[in-house]
Design a protein around this motif. Structure first.
Motif, short mmCIF file in Angstrom:
data_model
loop_
_atom_site.label_atom_id
_atom_site.label_comp_id
_atom_site.label_asym_id
_atom_site.label_seq_id
_atom_site.Cartn_x
_atom_site.Cartn_y
_atom_site.Cartn_z
N ILE A 605 12.73 -15.24 36.50
CA ILE A 605 11.67 -14.85 35.73
C ILE A 605 10.64 -14.33 36.40
N GLY A 606 10.24 -13.08 36.28
CA GLY A 606 9.04 -12.27 36.84
C GLY A 606 7.92 -11.98 36.24
N ALA A 607 6.82 -11.56 36.90
CA ALA A 607 5.74 -11.05 36.16
C ALA A 607 5.31 -9.67 36.52
N MET A 608 5.05 -8.91 35.66
CA MET A 608 4.51 -7.73 35.71
C MET A 608 2.91 -7.44 36.18
N LEU A 609 2.65 -7.13 37.27
CA LEU A 609 1.18 -7.21 37.77
C LEU A 609 0.52 -5.81 37.39
N GLU A 610 -0.23 -5.80 36.44
CA GLU A 610 -0.84 -4.65 35.94
C GLU A 610 -2.30 -5.12 35.57
N VAL A 611 -2.81 -6.31 35.57
CA VAL A 611 -3.87 -6.45 35.02
C VAL A 611 -4.67 -7.05 36.34
N PRO A 612 -6.03 -6.52 36.43
CA PRO A 612 -6.71 -6.69 37.71
C PRO A 612 -6.96 -8.42 38.06
N SER A 613 -7.21 -9.21 36.98
CA SER A 613 -7.45 -10.63 37.28
C SER A 613 -6.39 -11.23 38.00
N LEU A 614 -5.10 -10.85 38.10
CA LEU A 614 -4.21 -11.52 38.92
C LEU A 614 -4.09 -11.11 40.45
N LEU A 615 -5.16 -10.06 40.61
CA LEU A 615 -5.30 -9.79 42.24
C LEU A 615 -6.18 -11.02 42.85
N PHE A 616 -7.00 -11.64 42.09
CA PHE A 616 -7.65 -12.98 42.51
C PHE A 616 -6.89 -14.35 42.64
N GLN A 617 -5.46 -14.13 42.31
CA GLN A 617 -4.71 -15.18 42.43
C GLN A 617 -3.28 -14.88 42.93
N LEU A 618 -3.22 -13.98 43.77
CA LEU A 618 -1.89 -13.41 44.21
C LEU A 618 -1.13 -14.60 44.62
N ASP A 619 -1.50 -15.41 45.56
CA ASP A 619 -0.90 -16.65 46.19
C ASP A 619 -0.10 -17.49 44.88
N GLU A 620 -1.17 -17.93 44.21
CA GLU A 620 -0.60 -18.68 43.16
C GLU A 620 0.55 -18.02 42.26
N LEU A 621 0.18 -16.55 41.93
CA LEU A 621 1.24 -15.77 41.16
C LEU A 621 2.46 -15.72 41.91
N MET A 622 2.44 -15.54 43.19
CA MET A 622 3.72 -15.38 43.89
C MET A 622 4.62 -16.65 44.02
N GLN A 623 3.90 -17.89 43.66
CA GLN A 623 4.24 -19.26 44.02
C GLN A 623 5.07 -19.58 42.59
N THR A 624 4.46 -18.91 41.34
CA THR A 624 4.84 -19.27 39.88
C THR A 624 6.02 -18.63 39.60
N VAL A 625 6.43 -17.25 40.15
CA VAL A 625 7.38 -16.55 39.51
C VAL A 625 8.57 -16.22 40.43
N ASP A 626 9.70 -15.83 40.41
CA ASP A 626 10.62 -15.49 40.85
C ASP A 626 10.63 -14.10 41.92
N PHE A 627 9.84 -13.25 40.99
CA PHE A 627 9.55 -12.02 41.47
C PHE A 627 8.48 -11.35 40.97
N VAL A 628 7.96 -10.36 41.43
CA VAL A 628 6.60 -9.61 40.97
C VAL A 628 7.18 -8.17 40.87
N SER A 629 6.69 -7.40 39.84
CA SER A 629 6.94 -5.86 39.55
C SER A 629 5.27 -5.38 39.61
N VAL A 630 5.07 -4.43 40.13
CA VAL A 630 3.65 -3.81 39.93
C VAL A 630 3.81 -2.50 39.04
N GLY A 631 3.10 -2.94 38.21
CA GLY A 631 3.11 -1.79 36.96
C GLY A 631 1.97 -0.51 37.52
N SER A 632 2.10 0.16 38.31
CA SER A 632 1.02 0.71 38.88
C SER A 632 0.12 1.69 37.77
N ASN A 633 0.76 2.36 36.77
CA ASN A 633 0.18 2.98 35.84
C ASN A 633 -0.97 2.42 35.05
N ASP A 634 -0.65 1.11 34.58
CA ASP A 634 -1.75 0.50 33.97
C ASP A 634 -2.73 -0.36 34.89
#
Length: 756
Positions: A605-634
């Motif tokens: 299970i992964g998360a799409m990183l496209e909302v700026p709020s996640l930029l301030f919890q990057l380490d927590e995000l990386m430890q919560t999910v199995d992978f991350v995909s950056v949605g650069s458009n949004d």
């Protein structure tokens, strides 16, 4: 001089008889100007036709020297006739020779005539010529005479549009309607397309011009207006109004026009003067467009487009024709021309017939462009005036490399582009040779080049492009092209087919991402939002409507039985949303397990990183999910406060700017630090120069359209990644960051012979 004895009805009755007679085009024109002069008690009636070289040529006259026909000429803007053509407005003068624009043509012998009435010959707001009457005495022509001449001019416009007058042109001279036109806009998707115009909102060609019964035609108009008003009111009253592809303010403008008494009165007057209801709409629409086209006020110009669209809807109501009827006769090399359109509308066209897409508006990240890119067709946008200058069937060239469009191109231009297409085919052959080679840089760094997909038609390209897998499968496209919510069985079949065709290559399924500008006509849950891009969409919507997510997750789990399943959650804003979604997924796993269903061998299970709020919890995000995909458009849209669909901002900010590149580098570093795989699957991955920047920032997995993989791999094989990484770090640090990164990257590539 005695008053004229004509009304528009008398003239139209005579014109109808003339159009039915077996006459040649010149003979017919000569009869028309003679009858106009006789009925309006004018001593002169002349028709000037606009040529492709911006010259108005005298095509017929009654009263002037007949030897001047096809010899007398005025440039656009020259003299009274040229002024009318340039302004698209009539001139009514009691003493023409006192007007500052008056120009004397000695070959015509017109110096003895004082009163002058000239009207533009208009079609869809375009000036095709000028129709003039003159008298010796000084007088001002009455309103009904102006109306009669304008109505006659509309009939002549249809003759020109039908090509009846082309045979009268001298060799090497073409009329303006067939004039080659070139536009320069923005390149939204690479490629070159040669084909023929298909107007997305087809301009209705009115062939039935003259009415037999004005009262019956007025009733037809009233009925069509009533249906039109009801349909607009219905769209405005429904909560899911946005799905029609029109914003509320546009629909409000439609309603205003549809109920405008002045507009309706002009339509009724045109009918009373002898036109059919549809011919009346065509005439009033063309007159209105000609008056508004010169306005510089952006609001008024926008309203002009609203009026055009409304009039076309009314024409379709009157003629009982739907866009489906017209699309059924598509040429095999169709190039769609539209002001704007939705992604689902593009998918309505048969892919095998599409060669390109031309948009007056749009942005590179709008969803219709993303879908066009997935379909592999070139797209050029930001081409103001492309719709009004085009006719169905016109030859056209779309250059998605240069952002150019050539409408009705000359032979040498067409030949040059045919050679360009052949050259591109040779390049594509080189890319095909690369597809089986590993995606490794010149200094041995491996990068996974994945592809984006969303429909079954995309899947054959997985092998053709040599992709390492599907980095983003947009599951919502199946929902967008359906008329009702796809049943679980249909979803399961699609997902199973995707995994079968992937043959063990990784596939990342993004859960349904609807809302914002991706709306479903059958979904009644969405309310009208002030700012839909920041509203109830993606994971927010499916967590509030868990039945949608449960059905999809169950279909994914069943389809992936015995295989790995990768599920990505879109638009995650806070980590609690991941926990909620994981709970729903776990519940479905337990349900299927309880009933003995074959489950996936692994579930990531992964998360799409496209909302700026996640930029301030990057380490927590990386430890919560199995992978991350950056949605650069949004992500770019939200970081830069730039609406991805706003045509005025489409080219204003650069995604290769220092602030955004620094953000992307932070994400890649957080992934490495936490040993969490990170892929970027936005539009940045699809261009060699921006893909090069991503690799320099530390990305080792990027996902793009299938057509982009070849050019990106060709760049990668020549790329010294270690040198690029040092170069990027140096130029993203300190004061040197003031320099434009795009230019620096281009220089880096040029100095090392890296193909971009």
């Amino acid at each position: 001089m005695r008053d004229s004895v004509v009304g528009p009805r008398v003239l139209l009755r005579r014109l109808r008889e003339l159009m039915a007679e077996p006459l040649g085009p010149q003979e017919r024109l000569d009869h028309i100007v003679r009858d106009i002069a006789r009925n309006m008690v004018a001593e002169v009636c002349s028709l000037y036709v606009l040529r492709a070289d911006s010259v108005l040529e005298l095509y017929a006259t009654e009263g002037l020297n007949p030897g001047s026909v096809h010899l007398a000429q005025l440039r656009l803007g020259q003299g009274l006739v040229g002024t009318i053509a340039a302004s698209a407005r009539p001139l009514n003068l009691s003493n023409a020779q006192e007007h500052p624009a008056f120009a004397y043509l000695p070959e015509t012998g017109e110096e003895i005539y004082h009163s002058f009435l000239g009207v533009p010959v208009l079609r869809a707001g375009r000036t095709l010529g000028v129709l003039v009457v003159q008298n010796r005495t000084m007088r001002t022509y009455r309103e009904d005479e102006v109306e009669a001449l304008e109505t006659t001019a509309m009939v002549i416009a249809e003759m020109i549009a039908a090509g009846d007058l082309a045979r009268l042109s001298r060799p090497g001279i073409e009329l303006d309607l067939s004039r080659p036109v070139s536009f320069t806009g923005l390149a939204f998707n690479d490629g070159v397309g040669l084909g023929h115009v298909v107007l997305h909102e087809p301009r209705i060609v009115v062939t039935n011009l003259f009415n037999e019964d004005s009262e019956a035609e007025t009733r037809r108009l009233e009925a069509a207006l009533g249906s039109l008003r009801l349909s607009i009111d219905d769209m405005l009253s429904r909560r899911e109004v946005a799905f029609e592809g029109e914003h509320r303010d546009v629909l409000e403008a439609y309603r205003m026009f549809a109920n405008d008494r002045g507009w309706v009165r002009r339509l009724e007057e045109a009918i009373s003067n002898g036109l059919t209801a549809e011919a009346a709409v065509e005439k009033v629409q063309s007159d209105m467009r000609a008056r508004m086209v010169h306005m510089t006020d952006p609001y008024m110009r926008e309203r002009m487009s609203d009026f055009d669209d409304l009039a076309n809807r009314l024409l379709r109501q009157l003629m009982g024709r739907s866009p489906d009827d017209i699309a059924a006769a598509l040429p095999k090399d169709s190039i769609i021309v539209a002001r704007s359109m939705g992604a689902a509308e593009l998918l309505d066209y048969p892919r095998e017939k599409l060669r390109g897409l031309i948009l007056e508006d749009g942005a590179i990240t709008s969803h219709v462009v993303i879908v066009a890119r997935a379909m592999g067709i070139p797209v050029v946008g930001q081409l103001k005036g492309a719709v009004s200058m085009s006719e169905n069937g016109d030859p056209v060239i779309v250059d998605g490399e240069e952002g150019a469009v050539h409408l009705r191109p000359q032979f040498d231009v067409e030949s040059a582009y045919a050679e360009k297409v052949r050259f591109r085919a040779r390049k594509q052959e080189l890319y095909r040779e690369l597809r089986k080679k590993p995606s490794v840089s010149r200094d041995g760094v491996s990068v996974d080049l994945m592809m984006n997909a969303g429909l079954a038609v995309d899947l054959p390209q997985l092998a053709d492009a040599g992709a390492a897998g599907i980095g983003l499968f947009r599951t919502e496209l199946q929902f967008m092209v359906a008329s009702t919510f796809p049943r679980a069985e249909a979803q399961e079949r699609l997902y199973s087919d995707v995994l079968d065709i992937a043959r063990g290559k990784p596939v990342t399924f993004r859960t349904i991402d609807i809302g914002g500008d991706k709306v479903l006509p059958y979904f009644k849950g969405a309310a009208q939002e002030e700012n839909p891009a920041l509203g109830w969409r993606a994971i927010r919507l499916t967590l509030d409507r868990p039945g949608l997510l449960r059905t999809q997750v169950r279909a994914l789990l069943r389809a992936a039985g015995g295989r790995e399943l990768r599920v990505m959650l879109p638009m995650v804003t806070e980590l609690g949303e991941v926990a909620q979604a994981r709970e729903i997924i776990d519940r479905e796993v337990r349900h299927l397990s309880r009933f003995g269903h074959h489950l996936p061998t692994s579930l990531r299970i992964g998360a799409m990183l496209e909302v700026p709020s996640l930029l301030f919890q990057l380490d927590e995000l990386m430890q919560t999910v199995d992978f991350v995909s950056v949605g650069s458009n949004d992500l770019f849209q939200f970081v830069m406060a730039t609406d991805r669909g706003n045509s005025q901002l489409a080219d204003r900010f650069d995604a290769l700017s220092v602030p955004f590149l620094r953000i992307l580098r932070q994400i890649a570093e957080a992934g490495r630090r936490n040993e969490t795989p990170v892929t970027l699957c936005g539009e940045l991955a699809g261009k060699p120069i921006s893909a090069m920047a991503l690799i320099g920032l530390g990305y080792r997995s990027i996902s793009m359209s299938p057509a982009a993989i070849g050019p990106v791999k060709a760049m990668l094989t020549e790329l010294p990644v270690e040198a690029l990484t040092d170069f990027m770090n140096e130029n993203l640090a300190g004061m040197s960051a003031r320099l434009p990164m795009r230019a620096l990257l281009q220089t880096f590539a040029d100095d090392r012979g890296i193909p971009l």
